[in-house]
Motif scaffolding. Structure first.
Motif, PDB file in Angstrom:
ATOM      1  N   VAL A  51      -4.978   3.689   7.956  1.00 31.08           N
ATOM      2  CA  VAL A  51      -3.804   3.853   7.097  1.00 31.08           C
ATOM      3  C   VAL A  51      -2.562   3.689   7.956  1.00 31.08           C
ATOM      4  N   GLY A  52      -1.551   3.007   7.417  1.00 36.26           N
ATOM      5  CA  GLY A  52      -0.315   2.784   8.150  1.00 36.26           C
ATOM      6  C   GLY A  52       0.873   3.389   7.427  1.00 36.26           C
ATOM      7  N   LEU A  53       1.917   3.721   8.185  1.00 36.33           N
ATOM      8  CA  LEU A  53       3.165   4.229   7.626  1.00 36.33           C
ATOM      9  C   LEU A  53       4.239   3.157   7.750  1.00 36.33           C
ATOM     10  N   PHE A  54       4.884   2.823   6.629  1.00 34.46           N
ATOM     11  CA  PHE A  54       5.907   1.788   6.574  1.00 34.46           C
ATOM     12  C   PHE A  54       7.173   2.346   5.928  1.00 34.46           C
ATOM     13  N   ASN A  55       8.283   1.590   6.062  1.00 36.01           N
ATOM     14  CA  ASN A  55       9.511   2.016   5.401  1.00 36.01           C
ATOM     15  C   ASN A  55       9.779   1.210   4.139  1.00 36.01           C
ATOM     16  N   SER A  56       8.754   0.554   3.622  1.00 36.57           N
ATOM     17  CA  SER A  56       8.857  -0.188   2.370  1.00 36.57           C
ATOM     18  C   SER A  56       7.454  -0.541   1.910  1.00 36.57           C
ATOM     19  N   SER A  57       7.333  -0.859   0.631  1.00 33.21           N
ATOM     20  CA  SER A  57       6.039  -1.296   0.120  1.00 33.21           C
ATOM     21  C   SER A  57       5.756  -2.746   0.476  1.00 33.21           C
ATOM     22  N   THR A  58       6.760  -3.485   0.951  1.00 32.23           N
ATOM     23  CA  THR A  58       6.582  -4.883   1.353  1.00 32.23           C
ATOM     24  C   THR A  58       6.343  -4.920   2.854  1.00 32.23           C
ATOM     25  N   VAL A  59       5.094  -4.863   3.255  1.00 37.04           N
ATOM     26  CA  VAL A  59       4.784  -4.661   4.670  1.00 37.04           C
ATOM     27  C   VAL A  59       5.040  -5.890   5.524  1.00 37.04           C
ATOM     28  N   THR A  60       5.141  -7.063   4.915  1.00 39.83           N
ATOM     29  CA  THR A  60       5.338  -8.272   5.718  1.00 39.83           C
ATOM     30  C   THR A  60       6.782  -8.464   6.130  1.00 39.83           C
ATOM     31  N   THR A  61       7.711  -7.749   5.520  1.00 36.96           N
ATOM     32  CA  THR A  61       9.122  -7.928   5.850  1.00 36.96           C
ATOM     33  C   THR A  61       9.779  -6.640   6.323  1.00 36.96           C
TER      34      THR A  61
END
Length: 212
Positions: free
Chosen positions: A168-178
């Motif tokens: 599982v990863g933590l991102f600052n948006s639901s669009t992980v490629t950008t």
């Protein structure tokens, strides 16, 4: 004598050691920087079948990747809308509370996105997790001068096939490629059959120590 450092105001989850199974040789490990790590993050993953019975339980710390460290540093010293290119690409005006599931457990410090993102309906979408603030820093003792919180989300496999999740990863948006990945945690892969749920809890603690 323990001291409460100013930099402990920054939020940077840290992991001591995570052992990988794919892209790194056997016995090798990813280790977060001990000089930058001023907080601790811990994941719990629970899978339940359609009847609500627990079928799998996993625990893991997380590894903060290079992009995550760079972006946290930029959040402290640059305006959040500044679109950096050499240190942290894009703005840093959003928080890292999006959870994204991965089938691939491998982690490298240079990772910016998931390696093999989940694709079944209900598991594929990155979700903004609910945040529970368990304690704010309110005093000068070790017990009171720390912040503890939990990010939590329940994923439900509403697709047509079982899917195996291994990270599982933590991102600052639901669009992980950008957008930026802060950290990733891997664990022994577990199947999530159709109509089953996968609950991710991320416990974070920062601070502690005493004021001289």
């Amino acid at each position: 004598m323990n001291r409460k450092y100013l930099l402990s105001l920054a939020i940077i989850p840290v992991v001591l050691t995570i052992f990988l199974s794919d892209s790194i040789n056997s016995g090798e490990s990813v280790q977060a920087s001990q000089t930058l790590g001023i907080g601790t993050g811990h994941f719990e993953v629970t899978v339940k079948d359609s009847m609500g019975y627990v079928t799998a339980y996993r625990q893991s710390d997380n590894a903060v990747v290079n992009t995550g460290e760079n972006c946290v540093a930029k959040m402290i010293f640059r305006h959040p809308t500044n679109a950096g290119t050499g240190v942290c690409v894009g703005s840093t005006s959003a928080s890292w509370n999006f959870m994204c599931l991965d089938e691939d457990p491998a982690i490298a410090f240079t990772d910016r996105e998931l390696r093999n993102a989940a694709d079944e309906t209900g598991l594929a979408a990155c979700v903004s997790a609910a945040i529970t603030w368990n304690q704010n820093s309110t005093g000068s003792t070790d017990a009171l001068s720390k912040v503890t919180l939990r990010l939590s989300n329940v994923f439900t496999n509403s697709g047509v096939a079982s899917e195996t999740i291994a990270a599982v990863g933590l991102f600052n948006s639901s669009t992980v490629t950008t957008n930026s990945m802060l950290s990733k945690a891997n664990f022994t892969a577990t199947a999530v059959p159709v109509a089953s749920t996968l609950t991710v809890n991320y416990d974070y603690e920062v601070g502690g120590g005493t004021v001289p």
